[in-house]
Structures are given as C-alpha cells and as structure tokens.
Design an enzyme around this catalytic site. Structure first.
Site, mmCIF file in Angstrom:
data_model
loop_
_atom_site.group_PDB
_atom_site.id
_atom_site.type_symbol
_atom_site.label_atom_id
_atom_site.label_comp_id
_atom_site.label_asym_id
_atom_site.label_seq_id
_atom_site.Cartn_x
_atom_site.Cartn_y
_atom_site.Cartn_z
ATOM 1 N N TYR A 116 0.839 -1.191 0.000
ATOM 2 C CA TYR A 116 0.000 0.000 0.000
ATOM 3 C C TYR A 116 0.882 1.253 0.000
ATOM 4 O O TYR A 116 2.109 1.148 0.035
ATOM 5 C CB TYR A 116 -0.865 -0.011 1.250
ATOM 6 N N SER A 159 5.969 -0.119 12.411
ATOM 7 C CA SER A 159 5.824 -1.531 12.075
ATOM 8 C C SER A 159 4.414 -1.823 11.607
ATOM 9 O O SER A 159 3.440 -1.272 12.116
ATOM 10 C CB SER A 159 6.173 -2.375 13.300
ATOM 11 N N LYS A 160 4.364 -2.702 10.603
ATOM 12 C CA LYS A 160 3.068 -3.080 10.032
ATOM 13 C C LYS A 160 2.160 -3.667 11.099
ATOM 14 O O LYS A 160 0.965 -3.503 11.050
ATOM 15 C CB LYS A 160 3.291 -4.150 8.963
ATOM 16 N N ARG A 161 2.780 -4.397 12.018
ATOM 17 C CA ARG A 161 1.960 -5.088 12.998
ATOM 18 C C ARG A 161 1.421 -4.132 14.058
ATOM 19 O O ARG A 161 0.262 -4.190 14.407
ATOM 20 C CB ARG A 161 2.743 -6.227 13.658
#
Ligand code: GLU
Length: 464
Positions: A14, A243-245
């Site tokens: 994205y 972070s993505k998480r």
C-alpha cells in the site's frame, strides 16, 4: 531551471505513511517553484510488484490530493530505453560484460572475507588498458557491470543531511544488467532521473547508500546531477521503526479510520519539517513555505494523539454536508435508518466539536438513526413515579409548542418549575426514552432535531 521532482514508489504494498510524506515533500517543493511533480512506478521487481499495489498507491495519492503533473511512468515500460543506455555504456567503456559465475563471485567474496577485506567484485572482467581478459566461457550469459571509478570520492551536499562523501574504493563495480539483460534497480533509477530531468530527488534515507552509485552512473552518462535530500525515517510511538503489525502504516488505513486528507497532510508535513511554531496550516501555506529548508536531520516520531488533535481541528472546520456524505456509508452498514430521521448534516453539526475521527462522528450520530433500546434497569432508575407526571406534562407541551430550541427550552423549564424538579431529573429520563442512552448532546437540541412526530411517538410509552 524549472524544478522537477518525483515520487518513485515500488508497488509492493500500500502507500505507506513514510512514502506519503516524501511524496508530499516532493509535491510541495514542485508547487513552491511552480515546477513539475512526476510520478514513477518502480515495478521492475516482478515478484513483488502487483497491479493492486499500483492501484493502492494511486488511490492513496488521489485521496491526499497529491496530484502528479507527469506520469505515472512505469519502469517496466521503459526496458527498451534502459537497454539502449546499456549498449551505449558498453560501447563507450563505462560498463563491461562480466562472465564470472555466481559461484565464482561467491568464492571471491569468501576469500576476501577470510582475508578480512570488504567483499567486492575483484575486477576479473574489468577491462583496463594493457590487461588481457580471460577467455570467454562457453554457454555463459554475462552480467553487465558498471565500471566504477577506482579512485577519488563521490560527494554531494545533501539538502537534509549536509555534505556526504564516500570513497570510490567503498563501492563495487555494480551489476547493472542481469544475465537475461534486464537492468537492475540503481541503474534504472539513474536513467529515469536523467530522462525525466529530475532536479531534486527527495526520498527516504534508506536510499543514502544508493546515491553514490547513482551519482557515479549519472556522471558516467555525462549528466548534470540532481540535488539529493534524504529524509530520516518515521518512528513509531515506541521509538522503533514504524511496524506493520503495531502501527497503522497504510495511508488508506487512515481513510478507513475516519481521518480527513487535509489533516493527514498537515500532520505528515510536520513529521520532519517545521515552519516556526506553526502546527495547523493549509497546503497552500505549506507550498508557499516549503523550500527544503527546516527539514530535520533526525527521525520523527509518529504521534497518534497529535494526529487525532489535528483531525479534530479539520473536522470542526469541515462542511457538515461533506462530513455527512463521508459517514453515511458506514452508518448504513451499522444499520442506520435514515427515513423520517433528522437531516444528517444537522446531526453532524451537533457532534463534530468532540469527534476526533469521522468514524467517531458516525458512531455518535447513530443516536438519531436507530430505535432507542434503553436497558430496563436504567429505565427503572430514571423513569420513576416521581417524574412521570412531569414527563407527561412535557409530552403534552410538545404537542403544541413552537418547534425551535428556544421555545422547547422554555417549555422544559416550565415543567421543571411546575414540578419542583432539577434539570437532570427530567433530562435523563427524556434522553433514555428518546435515544436509549444517557449521554447525548443538550436535550433541547436532541428534541428539536428528532422533530415533533418522533418525540411524541417515543414519549407515548409513558402516556397516562
Ligand atoms: N522505489 C523506491 C522505494 O519505493 C524509491 C526510489 C527513489 O526514490 O529513488 O523505496
């Protein structure tokens, strides 16, 4: 010189908030100078690039209103051009065919590591005057390597980080085309920045190591160099890399969470850039100010509370109808019944002061678009025999009172006076009966918005 900047995302996911911020800086700088902002999609990593990711980037840019003036250019559509430049470089001796096999290159690296040296290509196939090259092995497709200068420094005055100097001995003879002839990353970027006549490359500082390589290639091509500015990364709330998480890192996540694009832009602008103490400013202002000074050399920390505060500011300033259009789809999903219910824009006006996001706004507005379902225990607690006569008198008054906030307020106060009650004693049961909950905006505003018909119908349950 006409300023030309570019945003060059790799479409592997994205649009990341970090990417959006560098895009914003490049865009604002081009706008500042009445220049051109180019969008280039770096899609040569075939395994990781997807059309969905391209679309996600375009959607994100579009939502933020970071309009490009040229492009999108796709690197995959420029292969002919890269091949032509490779051929030129082979012809003029700034690049060469290298027939060392991957195993040989690995073995040479092993040897160098063992000898405590920095692993690098040893120049076996690098042509030099008076040097005899090995015999070309049969059935082996060569890579093309860039003939990096052996001596001297590569140096540039980074717009953000100041003077950066790398000794050429630190740099390898970079592979610029694979055995199948496809060009590699740094080479494509250099050719693109040249062809697209980019004057200012603003990008994340994860690319600092690529810059000396790209500069050397551009020098070999005899090109005037762009200026480079490497902006530090954005850290999460915990001081670690976003972070993505843990963090919402996709720009469109913020659309989903109910952030307004102008709030997002304003917030991103302040991540690593400042203009005095200004916190709230429009993009017109930013473009008029943004001249690449006052970019911070240290990493910026993402602060969700500040973003929420800025979003609240823009929600308060936003047109009610625009906000209504924004929240309606989610409200419909949440089961809102709009038929016969108050005008959503008017309801929005009542809630927007306190909403940090459009999602919160929609959730608050649901009050007017669902059937009240007060808990029995709460009804018993608030709709007591002691207040029933007053409630009935208020319901009666609602039949004839002129329907505006002032008249409704007068009527309510009259009932309070007649029954010797305090405001909460009547407002709480009214809230429960009308909305099913105790927390609402001012009772007069709620009553006015529902309208006479709905109010009478909902108060009918207490009719004597
Ligand atoms: N495609 C690179 C990326 O997405 C950016 C390259 C550049 O800006 O030079 O990180």
């Amino acid at each position: 010189m006409t300023v030309r900047t570019r945003f060059a995302p790799s479409p592997t996911g994205y649009l990341h908030v970090g990417g959006a911020r560098t895009a914003l800086f490049s865009w604002a700088f081009a706008r500042h100078h009445g220049g051109t902002f180019v969008l280039r999609i770096e899609d040569t990593d075939l395994e990781r690039s997807t059309p969905e990711a391209v679309q996600a980037i375009l959607d994100g840019m579009n939502w933020l209103g970071l309009q490009h003036d040229e492009g999108p250019f796709y690197q995959m559509q420029r292969m002919e051009r890269y091949r032509a430049v490779l051929a030129e470089m082979l012809a003029n001796g700034t690049a060469y065919h290298c027939y060392s096999s991957p195993e040989e290159v690995e073995a040479m690296r092993e040897r160098q590591r063992a000898a405590g040296e920095k692993p690098r290509y040893d120049g076996t196939w690098r042509p030099e005057t008076g040097k005899t090259l090995p015999a070309i092995p049969a059935d082996r497709q060569p890579v093309i390597r860039f003939k990096n200068p052996l001596e001297g420094d590569v140096s540039w005055n980074d717009v953000v980080k100041g003077q950066i100097t790398i000794n050429n001995r630190e740099l390898d003879d970079l592979v610029i085309a694979r055995p199948d002839g496809t060009p590699t990353y740094n080479f494509c970027v250099a050719v693109d920045d040249w062809d697209m006549q980019i004057t200012h490359v603003i990008r994340g500082d994860d690319h600092v190591n690529n810059t000396p390589r790209q500069i050397n290639i551009l020098n070999a091509l005899g090109v005037t160099l762009p200026q480079y500015g490497h902006v530090p990364m954005i850290l999460g709330t915990d001081g670690q890399k976003l972070s993505k998480r843990r963090d919402a890192v996709s720009v469109m996540d913020y659309f989903d969470k109910g952030y307004l694009p102008e709030a997002m832009l304003n917030y991103l602008a302040r991540l690593g850039w400042s203009h005095g103490d200004d916190e709230i400013f429009s993009m017109e202002q930013m473009c008029s100010w943004f001249d690449l000074t006052h970019l911070s050399g240290s990493a910026a920390q993402f602060n969700p509370e500040k973003l929420a505060w800025i979003n609240n500011h823009y929600i308060k300033a936003a047109d009610n109808q625009r906000l209504a259009d924004l929240v309606r789809p989610q409200m419909l999903k949440d089961g809102a019944e709009f038929a016969g219910a108050p005008d959503l824009a008017a309801v929005i006006a009542l809630f927007k002061e306190r909403a940090n996001t459009a999602v919160e706004l929609g959730q608050a507005a649901m009050l007017f678009y669902r059937q009240p379902a007060a808990e029995q225990a709460l009804l018993q607690q608030h709709v007591t025999d002691a207040v029933l006569p007053a409630l009935r008198q208020y319901a009666e008054a609602c039949k004839t009172v002129e329907w505006n906030k002032v008249a409704l307020s007068v009527a309510l106060k009259q009932v309070l006076a007649d029954h010797g009650l305090k405001m909460p004693q009547l407002a709480m049961p009214l809230r429960l009966l009308l909305t099913g909950q105790l927390q609402t905006p001012s009772i007069d505003a709620v009553v006015e918005l529902f309208g006479r018909e709905v109010v009478l119908q909902r108060l009918n349950v207490i009719a004597g």
